[in-house]
Design a protein around this motif. Sequence first.
Motif, short mmCIF file in Angstrom:
data_model
loop_
_atom_site.label_atom_id
_atom_site.label_comp_id
_atom_site.label_asym_id
_atom_site.label_seq_id
_atom_site.Cartn_x
_atom_site.Cartn_y
_atom_site.Cartn_z
N VAL A 1 3.67 -1.12 -1.30
CA VAL A 1 3.94 0.28 -1.03
C VAL A 1 5.32 0.39 -0.38
O VAL A 1 5.62 -0.35 0.56
CB VAL A 1 2.88 0.90 -0.08
N ILE A 2 6.16 1.28 -0.90
CA ILE A 2 7.49 1.50 -0.33
C ILE A 2 7.67 2.99 -0.10
O ILE A 2 7.58 3.79 -1.04
CB ILE A 2 8.61 0.98 -1.25
N ASP A 3 7.93 3.36 1.13
CA ASP A 3 8.23 4.75 1.48
C ASP A 3 9.75 4.92 1.55
O ASP A 3 10.43 4.21 2.29
CB ASP A 3 7.60 5.12 2.82
N LEU A 4 10.25 5.86 0.74
CA LEU A 4 11.69 6.09 0.61
C LEU A 4 12.06 7.40 1.30
O LEU A 4 11.58 8.46 0.92
CB LEU A 4 12.07 6.15 -0.87
N PHE A 5 12.91 7.32 2.31
CA PHE A 5 13.29 8.48 3.11
C PHE A 5 14.62 9.06 2.62
O PHE A 5 15.47 8.32 2.10
CB PHE A 5 13.38 8.10 4.59
N PRO A 6 14.82 10.36 2.80
CA PRO A 6 16.04 11.01 2.29
C PRO A 6 17.34 10.43 2.84
O PRO A 6 18.37 10.48 2.18
CB PRO A 6 15.87 12.48 2.72
N ASN A 7 17.29 9.87 4.05
CA ASN A 7 18.52 9.33 4.67
C ASN A 7 18.83 7.90 4.22
O ASN A 7 19.78 7.28 4.70
CB ASN A 7 18.42 9.38 6.19
N GLY A 8 18.02 7.36 3.29
CA GLY A 8 18.25 6.00 2.80
C GLY A 8 17.43 4.93 3.47
O GLY A 8 17.47 3.76 3.06
N ASP A 9 16.67 5.29 4.50
CA ASP A 9 15.78 4.32 5.12
C ASP A 9 14.57 4.08 4.22
O ASP A 9 14.22 4.91 3.37
CB ASP A 9 15.28 4.84 6.47
N LEU A 10 13.95 2.92 4.39
CA LEU A 10 12.71 2.65 3.67
C LEU A 10 11.78 1.80 4.55
O LEU A 10 12.23 1.08 5.43
CB LEU A 10 12.97 1.97 2.33
N VAL A 11 10.51 1.94 4.26
CA VAL A 11 9.48 1.14 4.92
C VAL A 11 8.62 0.52 3.83
O VAL A 11 8.16 1.23 2.92
CB VAL A 11 8.61 1.98 5.87
N SER A 12 8.41 -0.79 3.90
CA SER A 12 7.70 -1.50 2.84
C SER A 12 6.55 -2.32 3.42
O SER A 12 6.65 -2.88 4.51
CB SER A 12 8.67 -2.43 2.10
N GLU A 13 5.47 -2.39 2.64
CA GLU A 13 4.31 -3.17 3.06
C GLU A 13 3.57 -3.69 1.83
O GLU A 13 3.37 -2.95 0.86
CB GLU A 13 3.36 -2.32 3.89
N VAL A 14 3.19 -4.96 1.85
CA VAL A 14 2.32 -5.51 0.81
C VAL A 14 0.88 -5.25 1.20
O VAL A 14 0.47 -5.49 2.36
CB VAL A 14 2.56 -7.02 0.61
N CYS A 15 0.10 -4.72 0.27
CA CYS A 15 -1.31 -4.45 0.49
C CYS A 15 -2.13 -5.47 -0.32
O CYS A 15 -2.01 -5.52 -1.54
CB CYS A 15 -1.67 -3.04 0.06
N TRP A 16 -2.94 -6.25 0.37
CA TRP A 16 -3.81 -7.22 -0.29
C TRP A 16 -5.16 -6.55 -0.55
O TRP A 16 -5.72 -5.89 0.32
CB TRP A 16 -3.98 -8.44 0.58
N VAL A 17 -5.68 -6.75 -1.75
CA VAL A 17 -6.91 -6.09 -2.15
C VAL A 17 -8.08 -7.05 -2.00
O VAL A 17 -8.06 -8.16 -2.57
CB VAL A 17 -6.81 -5.60 -3.61
N PRO A 18 -9.09 -6.67 -1.25
CA PRO A 18 -10.25 -7.54 -1.05
C PRO A 18 -10.94 -7.86 -2.39
O PRO A 18 -11.09 -6.99 -3.23
CB PRO A 18 -11.18 -6.73 -0.14
N ILE A 19 -11.36 -9.09 -2.54
CA ILE A 19 -12.05 -9.50 -3.77
C ILE A 19 -13.55 -9.32 -3.58
O ILE A 19 -14.11 -9.76 -2.57
CB ILE A 19 -11.74 -10.98 -4.09
#
Length: 260
Positions: free
Chosen positions: A242-260
């Motif tokens: 998941v990557i959140d893209l902000f108007p000022n050029g900042d971003l926040v990223s996270e890998v999400c692991w899916v339970p099996i």
Amino acid sequence: MKYIRLVQVTDIHLLENSEDELYGVNPEKAFREVISHAVSPTVNPDFIVATGDLSEDGSHSAYSRLQAIFGAINIPTFVLAGNHDSVKNMQESLVNLTIKMEPVTEIGGWVIIFLNSQVEGQAYGIVDSESLLRLEGTLNTIDEKPCLVALHHSPISRCLSAVCQLENRQEFLNVIEKHKSVKAVISGHTHWSVEHSRSGFELLTTPSTFLHITHPQEGESENPDDFMKSHSFDSNKRGYRVIDLFPNGDLVSEVCWVPI
């Protein structure tokens, strides 16, 4: 500050027959579980980027079923080819009005550039000279708009095996480093999660929806090019980014692991 949310999925490896398995895993079942998690109300993406190896065998059947899966989600989706894919068959059996394969788009004030790093018949990747020129030309015309670049092969050289490489990674990075508008490069191919900060931008490699792979590091394998012996496989680990893209050029990223 309001952001737009991107979900990246990669290395799906759908097979011609939906019931078939690869390394003891049914890739379609695994992907359905991952994408269900990724588009849930708690994640709620604005768009999806699928960064290649969407099919293991490049078959029309695999792309048609993937089209149906994405179609049921009804979220704008952008796809690009990996080394296992057939660009021709993707265009004929996957791409439609909501599933697009194009060189560049703009969403929420961000420019997203898509590059084909596929070398036909080979596992390694190259961003060819024509694509590098197009990349340079696009970056020269977007002014100060923040930009994200997507391709299949990772420009992070963390594996010693030749088949895992973007062969001209430094040539590619030389172009990226000249443009402050580039905030991130996202990729797949290696089936694991790697995050690396460069001067002014992030290099983000995302794990597979199907099978996790751990790669040999310096001194860990006598023959890193013997893929099956030098790499380890985990069928119980899969995810997306998941990557959140902000108007000022900042971003926040996270890998999400899916339970099996």
